[in-house]
Design an enzyme around this catalytic site. Structure first.
Site, PDB file in Angstrom:
ATOM      1  N   HIS A  70       0.844  -1.212   0.000  1.00  9.75           N
ATOM      2  CA  HIS A  70       0.000   0.000   0.000  1.00  9.75           C
ATOM      3  C   HIS A  70       0.872   1.251   0.000  1.00  9.75           C
ATOM      4  O   HIS A  70       0.607   2.202  -0.739  1.00  9.75           O
ATOM      5  CB  HIS A  70      -0.897   0.040   1.253  1.00  9.75           C
ATOM      6  N   LYS A  95     -16.796  -7.610   7.677  1.00 10.57           N
ATOM      7  CA  LYS A  95     -15.594  -8.356   7.283  1.00 10.57           C
ATOM      8  C   LYS A  95     -14.808  -8.867   8.486  1.00 10.57           C
ATOM      9  O   LYS A  95     -13.765  -9.492   8.310  1.00 10.57           O
ATOM     10  CB  LYS A  95     -14.690  -7.457   6.432  1.00 10.57           C
ATOM     11  N   ARG A 150      -1.128  -5.758  -8.388  1.00  8.45           N
ATOM     12  CA  ARG A 150       0.112  -6.471  -8.089  1.00  8.45           C
ATOM     13  C   ARG A 150       0.445  -7.477  -9.189  1.00  8.45           C
ATOM     14  O   ARG A 150       1.573  -7.635  -9.591  1.00  8.45           O
ATOM     15  CB  ARG A 150      -0.022  -7.240  -6.758  1.00  8.45           C
ATOM     16  N   SER A 168      -2.725  -7.896   2.715  1.00  4.22           N
ATOM     17  CA  SER A 168      -3.033  -7.795   4.145  1.00  4.22           C
ATOM     18  C   SER A 168      -3.410  -9.171   4.682  1.00  4.22           C
ATOM     19  O   SER A 168      -2.961  -9.582   5.755  1.00  4.22           O
ATOM     20  CB  SER A 168      -4.210  -6.840   4.369  1.00  4.22           C
TER      21      SER A 168
END
Ligand code: PNS
Length: 165
Positions: free
Chosen positions: A17, A41, A94, A132
């Protein structure tokens, strides 16, 4: 004034990030790092914790003329972008595997608000596998996460893990 938002869950903020923030900063006068407040979440860090970690970490970031701000939002990303008068949504890619999900989101966001463009930045290849989710998993299972997340985030993850023991 070129204002962008960089939306995400940031649970937690990774060096990937940070790489995207660093790379996108020369393109904008202001960028709002927008943390999605989504309790469904079951995040590791509360929104308040994520906001304060991001604020602390970006203090040391060299972004020259780009002002960085951090805020939370709920609801639609395009509504948040409109509310802060941003015309660009920044997302990092990515690997090819990110593309399909990102394309769907960008096209949906464009349909919802044609005046807002999504700009994709390629994260540095050294972060191509950093997420993450994987970082949390590796850390929780005792693996080394040095270099994948900022030291402050690692410290906060350790505190959280120790508290949950
Ligand atoms: O870092 P993430 O979890 O991949 O970020 C995803 C995020 C927050 C950008 C995405 O879930 C999002 O925009 N959520 C807000 C709801 C929304 O606007 N949905 C319609 C866009 S497809």
């Amino acid at each position: 004034m070129r204002r962008a938002i960089f939306p995400g869950s940031f649970d937690p903020l990774t060096n990937g990030h940070l790489d995207v923030i660093r790379r996108s900063s020369p393109l904008f006068d202001e960028m709002v790092i927008a943390v999605l407040d989504n309790a469904d979440k079951k995040p590791l860090f509360s929104v308040t914790e994520r906001l304060s970690m991001i604020r602390e970490v970006i203090e040391d970031l060299e972004t020259r003329a780009c002002t960085l701000n951090v805020a939370s939002f709920s609801g639609l990303t395009v509504d948040f972008a409109r509310n802060v008068n941003a015309t660009v949504i920044v997302r990092g890619i990515r690997a090819v595997s990110d593309y399909e999900y990102e394309l769907r989101m960008a096209l949906m966001n464009r349909r919802l608000e044609p005046a807002i463009e999504t700009v994709f930045l390629m994260a540095g290849e050294e972060y191509s596998y950093v997420s993450s989710g994987l970082t949390k998993q590796v850390f929780e299972l005792g693996g080394r996460v040095e270099g994948l997340i900022p030291p402050l985030v690692e410290e906060k993850m350790r505190e959280k893990l120790d508290r949950n023991k």
